[in-house]
Design a protein around this motif. Structure first.
Motif, PDB file in Angstrom:
ATOM      1  N   GLN A 180       0.856  -1.193   0.000  1.00  0.00           N
ATOM      2  CA  GLN A 180       0.000   0.000   0.000  1.00  0.00           C
ATOM      3  C   GLN A 180       0.887   1.235   0.000  1.00  0.00           C
ATOM      4  O   GLN A 180       1.972   1.225   0.579  1.00  0.00           O
ATOM      5  CB  GLN A 180      -0.886   0.011   1.245  1.00  0.00           C
ATOM      6  N   LYS A 181       0.385   2.297  -0.608  1.00  0.00           N
ATOM      7  CA  LYS A 181       1.140   3.556  -0.635  1.00  0.00           C
ATOM      8  C   LYS A 181       1.053   4.287   0.701  1.00  0.00           C
ATOM      9  O   LYS A 181       1.978   4.991   1.079  1.00  0.00           O
ATOM     10  CB  LYS A 181       0.630   4.457  -1.754  1.00  0.00           C
ATOM     11  N   CYS A 182      -0.078   4.124   1.425  1.00  0.00           N
ATOM     12  CA  CYS A 182      -0.296   4.841   2.686  1.00  0.00           C
ATOM     13  C   CYS A 182      -0.980   3.943   3.707  1.00  0.00           C
ATOM     14  O   CYS A 182      -1.670   2.991   3.338  1.00  0.00           O
ATOM     15  CB  CYS A 182      -1.198   6.056   2.462  1.00  0.00           C
ATOM     16  N   ILE A 183      -0.781   4.287   4.981  1.00  0.00           N
ATOM     17  CA  ILE A 183      -1.525   3.657   6.064  1.00  0.00           C
ATOM     18  C   ILE A 183      -2.018   4.775   6.982  1.00  0.00           C
ATOM     19  O   ILE A 183      -1.362   5.811   7.106  1.00  0.00           O
ATOM     20  CB  ILE A 183      -0.687   2.623   6.860  1.00  0.00           C
ATOM     21  N   VAL A 205      15.078   7.232  17.863  1.00  0.00           N
ATOM     22  CA  VAL A 205      13.677   7.630  17.965  1.00  0.00           C
ATOM     23  C   VAL A 205      13.251   8.145  16.598  1.00  0.00           C
ATOM     24  O   VAL A 205      13.992   8.892  15.950  1.00  0.00           O
ATOM     25  CB  VAL A 205      13.511   8.736  19.033  1.00  0.00           C
ATOM     26  N   LEU A 206      12.049   7.760  16.158  1.00  0.00           N
ATOM     27  CA  LEU A 206      11.518   8.200  14.871  1.00  0.00           C
ATOM     28  C   LEU A 206      10.793   9.538  15.037  1.00  0.00           C
ATOM     29  O   LEU A 206       9.950   9.680  15.923  1.00  0.00           O
ATOM     30  CB  LEU A 206      10.528   7.173  14.324  1.00  0.00           C
ATOM     31  N   VAL A 207      11.112  10.497  14.185  1.00  0.00           N
ATOM     32  CA  VAL A 207      10.401  11.778  14.149  1.00  0.00           C
ATOM     33  C   VAL A 207       9.824  11.879  12.744  1.00  0.00           C
ATOM     34  O   VAL A 207      10.549  12.071  11.769  1.00  0.00           O
ATOM     35  CB  VAL A 207      11.340  12.975  14.453  1.00  0.00           C
ATOM     36  N   THR A 208       8.511  11.715  12.641  1.00  0.00           N
ATOM     37  CA  THR A 208       7.841  11.598  11.351  1.00  0.00           C
ATOM     38  C   THR A 208       7.347  12.947  10.843  1.00  0.00           C
ATOM     39  O   THR A 208       6.715  13.697  11.576  1.00  0.00           O
ATOM     40  CB  THR A 208       6.656  10.613  11.463  1.00  0.00           C
ATOM     41  N   LYS A 209       7.642  13.215   9.587  1.00  0.00           N
ATOM     42  CA  LYS A 209       7.170  14.425   8.917  1.00  0.00           C
ATOM     43  C   LYS A 209       6.034  14.003   7.973  1.00  0.00           C
ATOM     44  O   LYS A 209       6.283  13.328   6.973  1.00  0.00           O
ATOM     45  CB  LYS A 209       8.284  15.074   8.089  1.00  0.00           C
ATOM     46  N   LEU A 210       4.808  14.366   8.306  1.00  0.00           N
ATOM     47  CA  LEU A 210       3.656  13.949   7.502  1.00  0.00           C
ATOM     48  C   LEU A 210       3.271  14.987   6.462  1.00  0.00           C
ATOM     49  O   LEU A 210       3.416  16.189   6.695  1.00  0.00           O
ATOM     50  CB  LEU A 210       2.449  13.701   8.411  1.00  0.00           C
ATOM     51  N   THR A 211       2.723  14.516   5.339  1.00  0.00           N
ATOM     52  CA  THR A 211       2.189  15.417   4.325  1.00  0.00           C
ATOM     53  C   THR A 211       0.671  15.482   4.438  1.00  0.00           C
ATOM     54  O   THR A 211       0.038  16.241   3.734  1.00  0.00           O
ATOM     55  CB  THR A 211       2.581  14.934   2.910  1.00  0.00           C
ATOM     56  N   GLY A 212       0.068  14.686   5.290  1.00  0.00           N
ATOM     57  CA  GLY A 212      -1.385  14.656   5.494  1.00  0.00           C
ATOM     58  C   GLY A 212      -1.676  13.903   6.773  1.00  0.00           C
ATOM     59  O   GLY A 212      -0.851  13.846   7.681  1.00  0.00           O
ATOM     60  N   ASN A 213      -2.875  13.272   6.842  1.00  0.00           N
ATOM     61  CA  ASN A 213      -3.234  12.531   8.045  1.00  0.00           C
ATOM     62  C   ASN A 213      -2.889  11.045   7.953  1.00  0.00           C
ATOM     63  O   ASN A 213      -3.305  10.259   8.791  1.00  0.00           O
ATOM     64  CB  ASN A 213      -4.715  12.731   8.385  1.00  0.00           C
TER      65      ASN A 213
END
Length: 133
Positions: A45-48, A89-97
């Motif tokens: 899948q492209k997104c979760i 530690v993961l620091v996630t940069k999101l482009t949406g929800n």
């Protein structure tokens, strides 16, 4: 007296050896394989939905595994996988929800909080348990 000290040190070293061997870490691919044991891969899948994930695990230099209920989503980054360290530690940069294959994740050292790298995510492959017959 010296032979007694030498014998004691030798015995202590021999007793400690199994403890060191028992703590050996599996190679990253073997660690991932063990984690996915009894599961079958689904369609990538492209997104979760990030809101549905309830944890993540870094497999050194290999992948990030996101948990969503009983499903494990394996992401093998398109770039930067060599920076993955299970002590970061993961620091996630999101482009949406959602968490998508176009997102990047920064890695920060758990102790110093210093930046230690980043990865560009790839597709997410779901792994679900095989139902018994």
């Amino acid at each position: 007296m010296r032979p007694l000290i030498t014998a004691t040190l030798t015995a202590a070293a021999l007793l400690a050896a199994p403890a060191v061997i028992a703590r050996e870490k599996l190679a990253p691919e073997a660690q991932l394989e063990k984690l996915l044991e009894g599961r079958v891969a689904g369609e990538p899948q492209k997104c979760i939905p990030l809101s549905a994930t309830n944890g993540s695990q870094i497999i050194d230099k290999t992948a990030i595994v996101y948990r969503s209920g009983s499903t494990l989503w394996v992401n093998r980054p398109r770039s930067g996988a060599e920076s993955l360290d299970d002590d970061d530690v993961l620091v996630t940069k999101l482009t949406g929800n959602q968490l998508c294959n176009i997102d990047t994740v920064e890695l920060h050292d758990r102790m110093s909080h210093m930046y230690s790298g980043f990865v560009s995510l790839g597709d997410f492959v779901p792994y679900r348990r095989v139902k018994g017959d």
